[in-house]
Scaffold this motif. Structure first.
Motif, PDB file in Angstrom:
ATOM      1  N   MET A   3       0.866  -1.170   0.000  1.00 33.32           N
ATOM      2  CA  MET A   3       0.000   0.000   0.000  1.00 33.32           C
ATOM      3  C   MET A   3       0.909   1.228   0.000  1.00 33.32           C
ATOM      4  O   MET A   3       2.110   1.110   0.195  1.00 33.32           O
ATOM      5  CB  MET A   3      -0.928  -0.012   1.220  1.00 33.32           C
ATOM      6  CG  MET A   3      -0.201   0.033   2.542  1.00 33.32           C
ATOM      7  SD  MET A   3      -1.266  -0.091   3.989  1.00 33.32           S
ATOM      8  CE  MET A   3      -1.897  -1.731   3.845  1.00 33.32           C
ATOM      9  N   HIS A 101      -5.347  -5.247   5.558  1.00 34.46           N
ATOM     10  CA  HIS A 101      -4.698  -6.187   4.636  1.00 34.46           C
ATOM     11  C   HIS A 101      -5.492  -7.490   4.553  1.00 34.46           C
ATOM     12  O   HIS A 101      -5.721  -8.011   3.456  1.00 34.46           O
ATOM     13  CB  HIS A 101      -3.264  -6.450   5.106  1.00 34.46           C
ATOM     14  CG  HIS A 101      -2.479  -7.320   4.195  1.00 34.46           C
ATOM     15  ND1 HIS A 101      -2.139  -6.955   2.907  1.00 34.46           N
ATOM     16  CD2 HIS A 101      -1.967  -8.560   4.375  1.00 34.46           C
ATOM     17  CE1 HIS A 101      -1.447  -7.922   2.343  1.00 34.46           C
ATOM     18  NE2 HIS A 101      -1.332  -8.914   3.211  1.00 34.46           N
ATOM     19  N   ASN A 103      -8.627  -7.961   4.967  1.00 35.95           N
ATOM     20  CA  ASN A 103      -9.891  -7.742   4.261  1.00 35.95           C
ATOM     21  C   ASN A 103      -9.732  -7.673   2.743  1.00 35.95           C
ATOM     22  O   ASN A 103     -10.727  -7.672   2.029  1.00 35.95           O
ATOM     23  CB  ASN A 103     -10.590  -6.493   4.790  1.00 35.95           C
ATOM     24  CG  ASN A 103     -11.184  -6.731   6.157  1.00 35.95           C
ATOM     25  OD1 ASN A 103     -11.585  -7.829   6.495  1.00 35.95           O
ATOM     26  ND2 ASN A 103     -11.222  -5.685   6.974  1.00 35.95           N
ATOM     27  N   ARG A 104      -8.502  -7.649   2.245  1.00 37.92           N
ATOM     28  CA  ARG A 104      -8.265  -7.692   0.804  1.00 37.92           C
ATOM     29  C   ARG A 104      -8.422  -9.101   0.241  1.00 37.92           C
ATOM     30  O   ARG A 104      -8.440  -9.286  -0.968  1.00 37.92           O
ATOM     31  CB  ARG A 104      -6.852  -7.213   0.477  1.00 37.92           C
ATOM     32  CG  ARG A 104      -6.550  -5.791   0.842  1.00 37.92           C
ATOM     33  CD  ARG A 104      -5.223  -5.462   0.208  1.00 37.92           C
ATOM     34  NE  ARG A 104      -4.439  -4.527   0.966  1.00 37.92           N
ATOM     35  CZ  ARG A 104      -3.250  -4.085   0.578  1.00 37.92           C
ATOM     36  NH1 ARG A 104      -2.715  -4.525  -0.537  1.00 37.92           N
ATOM     37  NH2 ARG A 104      -2.583  -3.223   1.282  1.00 37.92           N
TER      38      ARG A 104
END
Length: 171
Positions: A3, A101, A103-104
């Motif tokens: 990110m 992270h 939840n990706r």
């Protein structure tokens, strides 16, 4: 699967104190002794009972680390090439980044908790399931408030299952 530093403000509800360059974040560091000076390294200055991560910032900067999550005020003028984001709790910020992270991904995750036997159960599950799945798991017994987020950060698009152990000291 990184990110951008500028994304952290929203993810961890922090205040960007200084941003020299909007670098990628691809490595999370809590131990200054194990820090590698990669351009994507992000150091969390955590205050503990015996150590204060803020006191290691000058040495880390000298060694090439350029991104920091801080709880205390830092004289950023001493670190002109660095990015700093200030939060109430560096530990909470680490956990929020790991949750973002996680939840990706849509892969299933097995959580192992309890007062005894977490590591061996995690390892047994890994050995039983690894022929069918590409598994990410805690290295060793990284099952603390900071160990679990560091373990979850290892999730990559090629993984098909996560197995994480978590201590029960706090919810």
């Amino acid at each position: 699967f990184s990110m951008q530093f500028s994304q952290l403000k929203k993810i961890i509800n922090g205040t960007i104190v200084q941003q020299s360059v909007d670098r990628n974040v691809d490595e999370l560091i809590i131990d200054s002794r194990k820090a590698r000076a990669g351009d994507g390294a992000l150091f969390f200055a955590i205050r503990g009972a015996k150590h204060n991560g803020h006191s290691y910032i000058p040495q880390l900067y000298y060694n090439g680390v350029r991104q920091f999550v801080i709880e205390e005020a830092v004289d950023v003028r001493k670190f002109p090439e660095a990015n700093f984001i200030q939060v109430t709790s560096s530990t909470d910020a680490l956990q929020m980044i790991a949750a973002f992270h996680r939840n990706r991904f849509t892969i299933p995750v097995i959580g192992v908790t309890g007062s005894n036997g977490k590591t061996i159960v995690k390892e047994w599950l890994y050995h039983l399931l690894s022929p069918q799945y590409t598994i990410v798991k805690n290295p060793g017994s990284y099952n603390s408030q900071v160990g679990v987020p560091l373990s979850v950060w290892q999730l990559q698009p090629y993984h098909t299952l996560g197995i994480f152990e978590a201590g029960i000291s706090r919810p």
